[in-house]
Design a protein around this motif. Sequence first.
Motif: not given
Ligand SMILES: [Zn+2]
Length: 274
Positions: A8, A10, A87, A104, A116, A134
């Motif tokens: 990812d 972030e 993902m 994150h 988020h 996540e």
């Molecule tokens: Zn993410």
Amino acid sequence: MKVFVSVDIEGIGCVVRSEHSSPQGREFQWARKRMTEEVNAAVAGAFAAGASEVAVADSHNVGLNLLADELDPRVRLVMGSPRPLSMMEGVQLGFDAVFLVGYHAMAGTADGVIVHTYTGRIASVKLNGTPVGEIGISAALAGHYGIPVALVTGDDKAAREARELLGDVETVEVKQGLGAYAALCLSPAACNEKIRAGAERALRKARSLKPFRVEEPVQLTVGFTTASAVDRVTAIPGVERLDGTTVAASAADVLQAFRLFHLMTDLVELVPFI
Ligand SMILES: [Zn+2]
């Protein structure tokens, strides 16, 4: 050892705001380069520890972030979307260890950078009552296929979340979150080196790690930021409203629970923010 890397943006070092993470953002092209460097660092560590094969899933936004020309030529790349496992698409092909790079903390975490859970419309997700973001969702999908998460990289809040949920997982902190869009950051070179070393340590101990398995059947609870989101997602058979902004559903296993959740994240894009 075959390694699956989900990446990812972030939780990449020096990425702190939407100017970095949004494809329209003025710093996005630079952030893509950083993301590619950190993946290459994790891949280098994996091969140094004896990996035989590495696949990388480009898992931010629509899956078109990594600079393929600059990627370690030994890896295979999952890119584009939509993908049923989002993902984690590709993990079902069979691997021995999973790395979550640039991840994150879950929605609502204080002082976590760009926190988020899938979309800004989700306030919370629980699997059998356990809050997950996540990191937890990806770990649960890997666990469904019997694969442990060996490495999580991101800010200090992502690392803490990973250790609390997964126990003995190797974590690499590339920044200290100071707010939702601010962090105390290391240099890119320092981040890359920390990740390379962490990935090597992670893979060396991967055989002793247990997959994160969610007990079946799975009770999925999802909180939204608006009541209008619940008006939409209760159209899915088996999804019940618990209160103004929360729904619950029962699923045979975590794969089915994820499919429901993923469908909910798509549906809520169809309703206004208020
Ligand atoms: Zn993410």
